[in-house]
Design a protein around this motif. Structure first.
Motif, PDB file in Angstrom:
ATOM      1  N   UNK A  93       7.858  13.503 -45.732  1.00 53.00           N
ATOM      2  CA  UNK A  93       7.911  14.726 -45.733  1.00 53.00           C
ATOM      3  C   UNK A  93       9.083  15.411 -46.506  1.00 53.00           C
ATOM      4  N   UNK A  94       8.754  16.270 -47.224  1.00 47.21           N
ATOM      5  CA  UNK A  94      10.069  16.649 -48.111  1.00 47.21           C
ATOM      6  C   UNK A  94      10.347  18.263 -47.778  1.00 47.21           C
ATOM      7  N   UNK A  95      11.240  18.600 -47.557  1.00 47.33           N
ATOM      8  CA  UNK A  95      11.812  20.042 -47.099  1.00 47.33           C
ATOM      9  C   UNK A  95      13.286  20.368 -47.886  1.00 47.33           C
ATOM     10  N   UNK A  96      13.127  21.161 -48.975  1.00 54.19           N
ATOM     11  CA  UNK A  96      14.291  21.015 -49.953  1.00 54.19           C
ATOM     12  C   UNK A  96      14.633  19.671 -50.289  1.00 54.19           C
ATOM     13  N   UNK A  97      16.027  19.613 -50.244  1.00 54.71           N
ATOM     14  CA  UNK A  97      16.502  18.334 -50.503  1.00 54.71           C
ATOM     15  C   UNK A  97      16.510  17.462 -49.506  1.00 54.71           C
ATOM     16  N   UNK A  98      15.674  17.500 -48.447  1.00 54.51           N
ATOM     17  CA  UNK A  98      15.565  16.551 -47.393  1.00 54.51           C
ATOM     18  C   UNK A  98      14.402  15.941 -47.458  1.00 54.51           C
ATOM     19  N   UNK A  99      14.599  14.906 -47.127  1.00 52.53           N
ATOM     20  CA  UNK A  99      13.135  13.850 -47.135  1.00 52.53           C
ATOM     21  C   UNK A  99      13.211  13.016 -45.928  1.00 52.53           C
ATOM     22  N   UNK A 100      12.045  13.124 -45.108  1.00 46.63           N
ATOM     23  CA  UNK A 100      11.759  12.323 -43.901  1.00 46.63           C
ATOM     24  C   UNK A 100      10.703  11.085 -44.178  1.00 46.63           C
ATOM     25  N   UNK A 148       5.781  21.756 -37.824  1.00 45.26           N
ATOM     26  CA  UNK A 148       5.579  23.185 -36.987  1.00 45.26           C
ATOM     27  C   UNK A 148       6.545  24.295 -37.882  1.00 45.26           C
ATOM     28  N   UNK A 149       6.637  24.105 -39.081  1.00 40.95           N
ATOM     29  CA  UNK A 149       7.448  25.186 -39.986  1.00 40.95           C
ATOM     30  C   UNK A 149       6.859  26.372 -39.672  1.00 40.95           C
ATOM     31  N   UNK A 150       7.602  27.294 -39.563  1.00 43.00           N
ATOM     32  CA  UNK A 150       6.908  28.647 -39.497  1.00 43.00           C
ATOM     33  C   UNK A 150       6.731  29.118 -38.276  1.00 43.00           C
ATOM     34  N   UNK A 151       6.722  28.337 -37.208  1.00 43.07           N
ATOM     35  CA  UNK A 151       6.324  28.566 -35.696  1.00 43.07           C
ATOM     36  C   UNK A 151       7.334  28.247 -34.924  1.00 43.07           C
ATOM     37  N   UNK A 152       7.737  29.531 -33.897  1.00 42.46           N
ATOM     38  CA  UNK A 152       8.619  29.143 -32.890  1.00 42.46           C
ATOM     39  C   UNK A 152       8.182  28.364 -31.693  1.00 42.46           C
ATOM     40  N   UNK A 153       8.977  27.322 -31.691  1.00 45.02           N
ATOM     41  CA  UNK A 153       8.805  26.245 -30.590  1.00 45.02           C
ATOM     42  C   UNK A 153       9.869  26.395 -29.537  1.00 45.02           C
ATOM     43  N   UNK A 154       9.149  26.632 -28.187  1.00 41.70           N
ATOM     44  CA  UNK A 154      10.083  27.006 -26.795  1.00 41.70           C
ATOM     45  C   UNK A 154      10.689  25.417 -26.718  1.00 41.70           C
ATOM     46  N   UNK A 163      17.561  25.466 -38.878  1.00 38.56           N
ATOM     47  CA  UNK A 163      16.937  25.708 -37.558  1.00 38.56           C
ATOM     48  C   UNK A 163      17.513  26.944 -36.967  1.00 38.56           C
ATOM     49  N   UNK A 164      16.535  27.976 -36.891  1.00 34.63           N
ATOM     50  CA  UNK A 164      17.212  29.039 -36.370  1.00 34.63           C
ATOM     51  C   UNK A 164      16.883  29.239 -34.857  1.00 34.63           C
ATOM     52  N   UNK A 222      12.102  27.815 -40.780  1.00 34.65           N
ATOM     53  CA  UNK A 222      11.220  28.707 -41.707  1.00 34.65           C
ATOM     54  C   UNK A 222      10.449  27.697 -42.688  1.00 34.65           C
ATOM     55  N   UNK A 223       9.382  28.282 -43.141  1.00 34.74           N
ATOM     56  CA  UNK A 223       8.620  27.653 -44.211  1.00 34.74           C
ATOM     57  C   UNK A 223       9.461  27.260 -45.373  1.00 34.74           C
ATOM     58  N   UNK A 224       9.411  25.996 -46.094  1.00 33.41           N
ATOM     59  CA  UNK A 224      10.194  25.674 -47.243  1.00 33.41           C
ATOM     60  C   UNK A 224       9.924  26.604 -48.325  1.00 33.41           C
ATOM     61  N   UNK A 225      10.986  26.927 -49.036  1.00 30.48           N
ATOM     62  CA  UNK A 225      10.668  27.831 -50.235  1.00 30.48           C
ATOM     63  C   UNK A 225      10.121  26.932 -51.411  1.00 30.48           C
TER      64      UNK A 225
END
Length: 223
Positions: A127-134, A164-170, A208-209, A219-222
């Motif tokens: 899974x890639x998110x910007x410069x991060x890879x999991x 769960x990008x773009x979704x608020x998680x409690x 992570x906000x 947020x959703x990745x750019x």
């Protein structure tokens, strides 16, 4: 991720539970179909590993009732049945995949990864998110090609956010994903893990906000 193991063979069930837990997943185990049906009525899981020959209620019936409730939870069936007709029936009932006993634990883990990945709409173990890879297969995280050491629970929490990008998680939802019923995490455990992730991944594009009173949002990745 939170996984329910439904297996009445104590030795096999415990072995699966230990493998799942060592990977940092939260896992619960029950030994009867009736117990599985009851828990699935009230608790959401990321994956169910379901044996067919169970006391109280057969695995077929547990699966049927789960799908009747319109649940999309992925289900991996463990079965001694090896006839093509049996496999077709299981898939028609709503099973996502199956393993014929006896099986290799490495294959079990790979199939679990595939089902979790598919359920989150991801095509690869990476899974890639910007410069991060999991990487789910190696359980490694890298930033700009450099490996960042994360503990298992930190890795799984990051995996949940990325799924769960773009979704608020409690906090409660995150605790449900990470911990088993027999664990008693501190209410501040999620805050602690999020703080650790932010510190260890400070050079990444991850942000992570905290939404006060609501939970956390990635947020959703750019692009």
């Amino acid at each position: 991720m939170r996984i329910l193991i439904v297996e009445d063979d104590e030795i096999l069930g415990e072995a699966i539970s230990q493998r799942i837990s060592r990977q940092g997943h939260g896992s619960d185990r029950v030994t009867s179909g009736s117990a599985a049906n009851e828990i699935l009525r009230h608790q959401q899981y990321d994956l169910v590993i379901l044996d067919l020959n169970l006391p109280g209620l057969s695995g077929d019936r547990v699966l049927h009732k789960l799908r009747q409730r319109q649940s999309g939870t992925p289900v991996l069936i463990l079965t001694a049945r090896d006839q093509v007709e049996d496999r077709i029936q299981l898939l028609d009932l709503g099973a996502d995949d199956y393993l014929t006993k006896p099986f290799d634990f490495g294959e079990l883990e790979a199939r679990c990864r595939a089902l979790l990945r598919r359920h989150q709409g991801q095509a690869s173990d990476q899974v890639e998110y910007g410069n991060l890879t999991l990487d789910r297969n190696t359980c490694q995280v890298s930033v700009s090609g450099q490996v960042v050491e994360l503990k298992q629970r930190e890795f799984r929490l990051l995996e949940i956010f990325l799924g769960h990008t773009g979704r608020v998680l409690s906090k409660e939802e995150l605790l449900d994903h990470l911990y088993s019923f027999d664990e008693s995490p501190s209410p501040n455990a999620i805050e602690t893990y999020v703080a650790r992730l932010r510190k260890k991944l400070k050079d990444s594009d991850l942000n992570i906000r905290t939404l006060r009173g609501l939970g956390y949002l990635l947020d959703e990745p750019n692009g």
